[in-house]
Scaffold this motif. Structure first.
Motif, mmCIF file in Angstrom:
data_model
loop_
_atom_site.group_PDB
_atom_site.id
_atom_site.type_symbol
_atom_site.label_atom_id
_atom_site.label_comp_id
_atom_site.label_asym_id
_atom_site.label_seq_id
_atom_site.Cartn_x
_atom_site.Cartn_y
_atom_site.Cartn_z
ATOM 1 N N THR A 151 36.923 128.712 -60.497
ATOM 2 C CA THR A 151 38.051 127.942 -59.979
ATOM 3 C C THR A 151 38.266 126.679 -60.798
ATOM 4 O OG1 THR A 151 37.666 128.791 -57.746
ATOM 5 C CG2 THR A 151 38.962 126.767 -57.944
ATOM 6 N N ARG A 152 37.186 125.941 -61.074
ATOM 7 C CA ARG A 152 37.322 124.689 -61.805
ATOM 8 C C ARG A 152 37.715 124.917 -63.259
ATOM 9 N NH1 ARG A 152 32.347 123.631 -59.322
ATOM 10 N NH2 ARG A 152 31.320 123.783 -61.349
ATOM 11 N N SER B 155 32.973 129.098 -57.767
ATOM 12 C CA SER B 155 33.286 127.677 -57.930
ATOM 13 C C SER B 155 33.502 127.333 -59.406
ATOM 14 C CB SER B 155 32.144 126.837 -57.347
ATOM 15 O OG SER B 155 32.390 125.467 -57.535
ATOM 16 N N LEU C 17 41.285 128.268 -62.994
ATOM 17 C CA LEU C 17 42.370 128.436 -62.034
ATOM 18 C C LEU C 17 42.966 127.125 -61.543
ATOM 19 C CD1 LEU C 17 40.857 131.314 -59.844
ATOM 20 C CD2 LEU C 17 42.378 131.499 -61.820
ATOM 21 N N GLN C 18 42.142 126.126 -61.379
ATOM 22 C CA GLN C 18 42.589 124.885 -60.753
ATOM 23 C C GLN C 18 43.654 124.183 -61.585
ATOM 24 O OE1 GLN C 18 39.605 121.688 -60.110
ATOM 25 N NE2 GLN C 18 40.007 122.032 -57.935
ATOM 26 N N GLY C 19 44.826 123.982 -60.981
ATOM 27 C CA GLY C 19 45.905 123.278 -61.660
ATOM 28 C C GLY C 19 46.636 124.084 -62.714
ATOM 29 N N LYS D 39 37.038 137.080 -53.667
ATOM 30 C CA LYS D 39 37.820 135.843 -53.552
ATOM 31 C C LYS D 39 39.249 136.275 -53.274
ATOM 32 C CE LYS D 39 38.797 131.542 -56.040
ATOM 33 N NZ LYS D 39 38.248 130.671 -54.973
#
Length: 351
Positions: free
Chosen positions: A300-301, A297, A304-306, A177
């Motif tokens: 990320t959720r 996926s 990492l996301q936000g 990634k």
């Protein structure tokens, strides 16, 4: 004045009495029932018309219709209704217009532009046709179609590893990634004038560089191993693979990777030095066959996301903490699809 009684069967008489007395009957039908019942007593059409405040010709009309069709004759006759303004040819014109280029200066069609181009079709009908065909002019879809001529063979090889892995061997899904950004955001709680509070982050952020993650997923257990690098080159990939080989000394490894050029040089001396490692390449544009993409996926959720990071090292620490937590409850992904096909875009309508 009396005439010949209208012939009414006992069954029809019971139905007519019910219609004339029921509060839920339509008034026009109840009125027609009273006309027939009055005629059945032998009253003349003129007498019935006077009693029911109508014309004798109207009474004669319903008498004639009852004699011809029975109770069904008292129902309203079928009407043609309003003439159809738009038909199938208009629908084909609308769909055909979508295949034409939009007017100069516009990137795509909308209902108003279609109505202007067609001239005789209202925007409301255009939207009705588009809704009937499931067409959204604002929504944009993307697709990635595999053009690999050996798609079937490669896909069968990988699915076979998932469903029936070799004995005394380990199947790993490996990928990277790249360029995970370390973004520092202003986060916290915001209290609204209504008294409600919500959490979020400011749209402004500061960049602190990037980091690249390499990951290997054990298909049989779901455990994940991660490696962090600044770049994504052949040297970083082989360094990560050396760590994987060292973690499983003497084990036969079947490694599923994609077709990135750093994974498959023409003369692979590394594989020659590691005969117990075998690479299985996914078909071109078919990375969805690699299970580690599912884990990316999830990462990320969940982590990492936000989120806000002040350095690439903060990102690496967060990923390592998530991997450690994930591996405590890791379980394999259940692969159930035995036959896979190259994806194709679906036709939503035909011209």
């Amino acid at each position: 004045m009396r005439g010949h009684p209208l012939a009414v069967t006992e069954q029809d008489r019971a139905t007519l009495v019910s219609w004339s007395r029921a509060t839920t009957t339509e008034q026009r039908l109840a009125w027609r029932a009273r006309v027939i019942l009055a005629l059945a007593t032998g009253k003349a059409a003129g007498t019935v018309a006077t009693a029911l405040h109508t014309r004798p010709s109207t009474v004669s009309k319903w008498k004639t219709r009852y004699q011809a069709r029975g109770l069904a004759g008292l129902q309203d006759a079928a009407r043609l209704g309003k003439p159809i303004v738009y038909g199938a040819p208009t629908e084909r014109r609308i769909l055909a217009q979508l295949d034409e280029a939009p007017p100069a200066g516009y990137a795509r069609w909308n209902g108003r532009l279609l109505a202007t181009a067609l001239g005789t079709v209202s925007p409301h009908h255009i939207w009705r046709v588009l809704r009937a065909h499931g067409i959204s002019l604002e929504r944009r879809r993307s697709w990635c179609i595999s053009t690999d001529p050996t798609f079937a063979q490669k896909a069968a090889d990988i699915v076979g590893l998932y469903l029936n892995p070799p004995e005394h061997a380990l199947v790993l899904c490996v990928d990277e990634k790249p360029a995970i950004q370390a973004l520092e955001r202003a986060q916290g709680w915001l209290k609204l004038p209504t008294g409600k509070a919500l959490t979020g982050f400011n749209h402004e952020y500061k960049r602190h560089g990037t980091t690249t993650l390499f990951a290997a997923l054990e298909v049989a257990t779901g455990l994940v191993q991660a490696g962090h690098y600044r770049r994504r080159r052949r040297v970083e990939f082989l360094d990560f693979m050396n760590r994987i080989v060292a973690a499983y000394p003497g084990r036969a490894l079947h490694v599923i990777v994609d077709n990135l050029n750093t994974h498959k040089p023409k003369h692979d001396r590394w594989l020659a030095r590691h005969p117990h490692v075998r690479f299985h390449f996914t078909p071109t544009h078919a990375s969805w066959l690699n299970q580690v993409e599912v884990w990316f996926s999830i990462l990320t959720r969940a982590a990492l996301q936000g989120a806000s990071f002040r350095s690439p090292q903060d990102v690496r620490d967060r990923i390592d903490a998530f991997v450690a937590a994930y591996n405590t409850t890791a379980h394999p992904f259940e692969w159930t699809k035995q036959v896979v096909f190259a994806k194709r875009p679906k036709l939503k309508y035909a011209n």
